[in-house]
Design a protein around this motif. Structure first.
Motif, PDB file in Angstrom:
ATOM      1  N   UNK A  36      35.051  36.291  41.492  1.00 19.90           N
ATOM      2  CA  UNK A  36      35.112  34.927  40.947  1.00 19.90           C
ATOM      3  C   UNK A  36      33.910  34.710  40.040  1.00 19.90           C
ATOM      4  N   UNK A  37      34.149  34.154  38.870  1.00 23.47           N
ATOM      5  CA  UNK A  37      33.083  34.001  37.877  1.00 23.47           C
ATOM      6  C   UNK A  37      32.022  33.006  38.333  1.00 23.47           C
ATOM      7  N   UNK A  45      42.869  34.683  46.167  1.00 22.60           N
ATOM      8  CA  UNK A  45      43.485  33.611  45.369  1.00 22.60           C
ATOM      9  C   UNK A  45      42.696  33.424  44.081  1.00 22.60           C
ATOM     10  N   UNK A  46      42.842  34.352  43.174  1.00 23.14           N
ATOM     11  CA  UNK A  46      42.157  34.277  41.896  1.00 23.14           C
ATOM     12  C   UNK A  46      43.091  33.678  40.854  1.00 23.14           C
ATOM     13  N   UNK A  54      38.062  33.818  35.196  1.00 24.53           N
ATOM     14  CA  UNK A  54      38.759  33.941  36.475  1.00 24.53           C
ATOM     15  C   UNK A  54      37.931  33.272  37.562  1.00 24.53           C
ATOM     16  N   UNK A  55      38.563  32.327  38.275  1.00 22.53           N
ATOM     17  CA  UNK A  55      37.898  31.618  39.359  1.00 22.53           C
ATOM     18  C   UNK A  55      38.794  31.609  40.582  1.00 22.53           C
ATOM     19  N   UNK A  87      45.600  35.816  38.673  1.00 24.07           N
ATOM     20  CA  UNK A  87      45.053  37.042  38.105  1.00 24.07           C
ATOM     21  C   UNK A  87      45.383  38.187  39.059  1.00 24.07           C
ATOM     22  N   UNK A  88      46.616  38.664  38.961  1.00 20.16           N
ATOM     23  CA  UNK A  88      47.088  39.702  39.871  1.00 20.16           C
ATOM     24  C   UNK A  88      46.359  41.020  39.624  1.00 20.16           C
TER      25      UNK A  88
END
Length: 372
Positions: A36-37, A45-46, A54-55, A87-88
């Protein structure tokens, strides 16, 4: 070939001479991008934002203000501030890296089935670690399927990058028609008209779909399309970088100009303070000089007036005593002298107030102070 050999002979336990290489210290550093950024933590869960940051869902839920990326402040289109795109890629990379960490662990992974024995083989299809016994059962059960199985020792010697590249496998795309995905209809055809993946049955029976292409060709085209756009952005990025550098230089110039002006103000104010202090010393000296002159003049006047008063007092006392005690001879001898002195006192006049010199005149000091 390694998988075929493993199927035929089964994995052999590692010998004492085979020692696992040390875990690279740069593995975590190389794959910081999958975190996570904001919180820099792994998460299942991104979410991928339109700004391409991406968070995780937790950070987005706590994000303030809602509707803005906390990294670059780009607007999030969704009203609740939670993007719909997962973001898979990063999520799957996290899962595969966790497998790699188990392989590189000093104790090594245990069998995913019996949970007791040390794993000797990892099946990329089942995504399971298997001991020798469970691997034999696995081979018998899937004897008609070509599951890729590799020795754990071989995987342990690979780098994280090589492991991720070797374990990247094409995912099975299911038909986009409702109900076909549940029935396991694998799609190998892509309809460019409706932009959907289709199975062979849908492509042949439905005349509305055309033109067709191979699904792998479409994925390759999309990869190339992204690469082309990315290359164009690299060319455009130079302009933004130049602007960014120019703005940074401008900010530096403004900061330098502000620093120079502050220093100049301090210097000039210090000079002014020194001049004022110098003028203060001169004015104080002038006041002191004027006061000293005034004191001397007043002292002379006081001395003169005091002398006259004492002479008058002495004359009064002498005249009074002569009237009381003087003989005729004494009057005849002393009267002319005393008379002359008294007449001289009569001629004396106190100095007029208007003509008297003003001691301690500070008019010049007041004028200079007003000018200052």
């Amino acid at each position: 070939d390694g998988a075929a050999a493993a199927m035929e002979t089964g994995p052999q336990p590692a010998t004492a001479s085979c020692s696992a290489p040390s875990h690279p210290s740069t593995v975590e550093d190389d794959f910081q991008f999958i975190l996570c950024k904001r919180c820099q933590q792994e998460s299942p869960n991104l979410k991928l934002l339109t700004c391409l940051h991406t968070l995780c869902l937790d950070c987005l839920s706590e994000n303030k203000p809602v509707g803005q990326c906390p990294v670059c402040r780009t607007t999030i289109p969704q009203a609740n501030g939670i993007p719909e795109m997962d973001n898979v890629l990063f999520t799957n990379l996290q899962a595969r890296l966790s497998v790699y960490k188990k392989i590189r662990d000093s104790d090594g992974p245990s069998c995913s089935r019996c949970r007791g024995e040390a794993a000797a083989v990892w099946c990329s299809e089942c995504e399971e670690f298997l001991c020798t016994k469970c691997f034999e059962d696995h081979q018998w059960f899937f004897k008609k399927r070509n599951h890729e199985a590799r020795r754990v020792e071989e995987l342990r010697s690979e780098s994280a990058h090589q492991f991720l590249e070797d374990t990247r496998k094409p995912s099975n795309l299911f038909c986009s028609r409702p109900g076909h995905a549940d029935q396991g209809h694998i799609s190998s055809i892509y309809c460019r008209k409706c932009e959907k993946a289709l199975c062979c049955s849908c492509a042949l029976l439905d005349s509305h779909h055309a033109p067709f292409c191979d699904i792998h060709s479409e994925t390759q085209r999309r990869q190339e399309e992204l690469s082309t756009i990315n290359q164009q952005l690299k060319q455009k990025r130079s302009g933004f970088e130049a602007t960014y550098t120019a703005l940074q230089n401008e900010a530096s110039r403004l900061e330098e100009a502000q620093r120079e002006m502050r220093e100049l103000i301090r210097q000039r104010v210090e000079q002014l303070v020194q001049l004022i202090r110098q003028e203060e010393e001169e004015l104080l000296g002038l006041v002191e000089a004027r006061q000293e002159q005034g004191r001397r003049e007043l002292a002379r006047e006081l001395q003169g007036v005091e002398g006259v008063l004492r002479r008058m007092e002495a004359g009064e006392l002498l005249v009074q005593k002569m009237r009381l005690y003087a003989t005729e001879q004494e009057v005849m001898d002393m009267q002319p002298f005393i008379k002359g002195s008294l007449e001289e006192l009569q001629r004396l006049q106190p100095p007029p107030a208007g003509n008297r010199a003003q001691p301690g005149d500070l008019a010049e000091c007041r004028a200079r102070l007003q000018a200052l």
